[in-house]
Design a protein around this motif. Sequence first.
Motif, PDB file in Angstrom:
ATOM      1  N   SER A   1       0.864  -1.243  -0.002  1.00  0.00           N
ATOM      2  CA  SER A   1      -0.140  -0.081  -0.048  1.00  0.00           C
ATOM      3  C   SER A   1       0.836   1.273   0.204  1.00  0.00           C
ATOM      4  O   SER A   1       2.089   1.071   0.391  1.00  0.00           O
ATOM      5  N   ALA A   2       0.359   2.221  -0.276  1.00  0.00           N
ATOM      6  CA  ALA A   2       0.900   3.669  -0.126  1.00  0.00           C
ATOM      7  C   ALA A   2       1.575   3.952   1.271  1.00  0.00           C
ATOM      8  O   ALA A   2       2.437   4.336   1.439  1.00  0.00           O
ATOM      9  N   ALA A   3       0.925   3.578   2.073  1.00  0.00           N
ATOM     10  CA  ALA A   3       1.071   3.748   3.500  1.00  0.00           C
ATOM     11  C   ALA A   3       2.441   3.052   3.936  1.00  0.00           C
ATOM     12  O   ALA A   3       3.436   3.309   4.504  1.00  0.00           O
ATOM     13  N   GLU A   4       2.289   1.698   3.485  1.00  0.00           N
ATOM     14  CA  GLU A   4       3.526   0.828   3.693  1.00  0.00           C
ATOM     15  C   GLU A   4       4.639   1.286   2.871  1.00  0.00           C
ATOM     16  O   GLU A   4       6.018   1.263   3.368  1.00  0.00           O
TER      17      GLU A   4
ATOM     18  N   GLU B   1       8.225   2.442   4.605  1.00  0.00           N
ATOM     19  CA  GLU B   1       9.500   2.221   4.019  1.00  0.00           C
ATOM     20  C   GLU B   1      10.494   2.976   3.725  1.00  0.00           C
ATOM     21  O   GLU B   1      11.994   3.080   4.012  1.00  0.00           O
ATOM     22  N   THR B   2      10.044   4.085   3.008  1.00  0.00           N
ATOM     23  CA  THR B   2      10.917   5.116   2.629  1.00  0.00           C
ATOM     24  C   THR B   2      11.438   5.963   3.683  1.00  0.00           C
ATOM     25  O   THR B   2      12.631   6.529   3.926  1.00  0.00           O
ATOM     26  N   ILE B   3      10.583   6.024   4.722  1.00  0.00           N
ATOM     27  CA  ILE B   3      10.882   6.913   5.846  1.00  0.00           C
ATOM     28  C   ILE B   3      11.791   6.191   6.914  1.00  0.00           C
ATOM     29  O   ILE B   3      12.858   6.750   7.001  1.00  0.00           O
ATOM     30  N   GLN B   4      11.837   4.800   6.864  1.00  0.00           N
ATOM     31  CA  GLN B   4      12.695   4.020   7.690  1.00  0.00           C
ATOM     32  C   GLN B   4      14.094   4.098   6.792  1.00  0.00           C
ATOM     33  O   GLN B   4      15.140   4.441   7.366  1.00  0.00           O
TER      34      GLN B   4
END
Length: 146
Positions: free
Chosen positions: A2-5, A9-12
């Motif tokens: 999903s966009a949230a997932e 991942e990008t934030i991490q």
Amino acid sequence: MSAAESAVETIQREMTIFARRARASAGRMHPELSLVSYTLLGHLEESGGCRATDLAAHYALDKSTVSRQVAALERAGLIERRLDPEDHRVQVLHLTEAGQEILAQVTRSRRAAFRERLANWPEEDLVRFAAYLERYNAGPGGADAD
């Protein structure tokens, strides 16, 4: 995914890059001061001094790890132990004048680096980014848990 997932991942990934950059920049700003040393000195400055066991508890570190860091900072003349005025059995760690000077120097260098890196950001983006970081660090496991 999903966009949230995908966003998480990008934030991490980006925060990992940020942490690596912070570790690397600490060594460049002052060769005697690792990111851990800088962090401990900053905590001692903010708290006005504390016991080594308080540092270990605050950062959830093993006492022996903190002991080694404290010993290195003492050898470098950046911190000193003083008897607690209320309980003479307890030693409290404080910054020395040299520790205060080095911490101020590194803090100025870090601020200048941040200002340079963010110089072209619009003000509204800076304000939003600052608010997001505060919100993130205020959440469970935030800044006080580190």
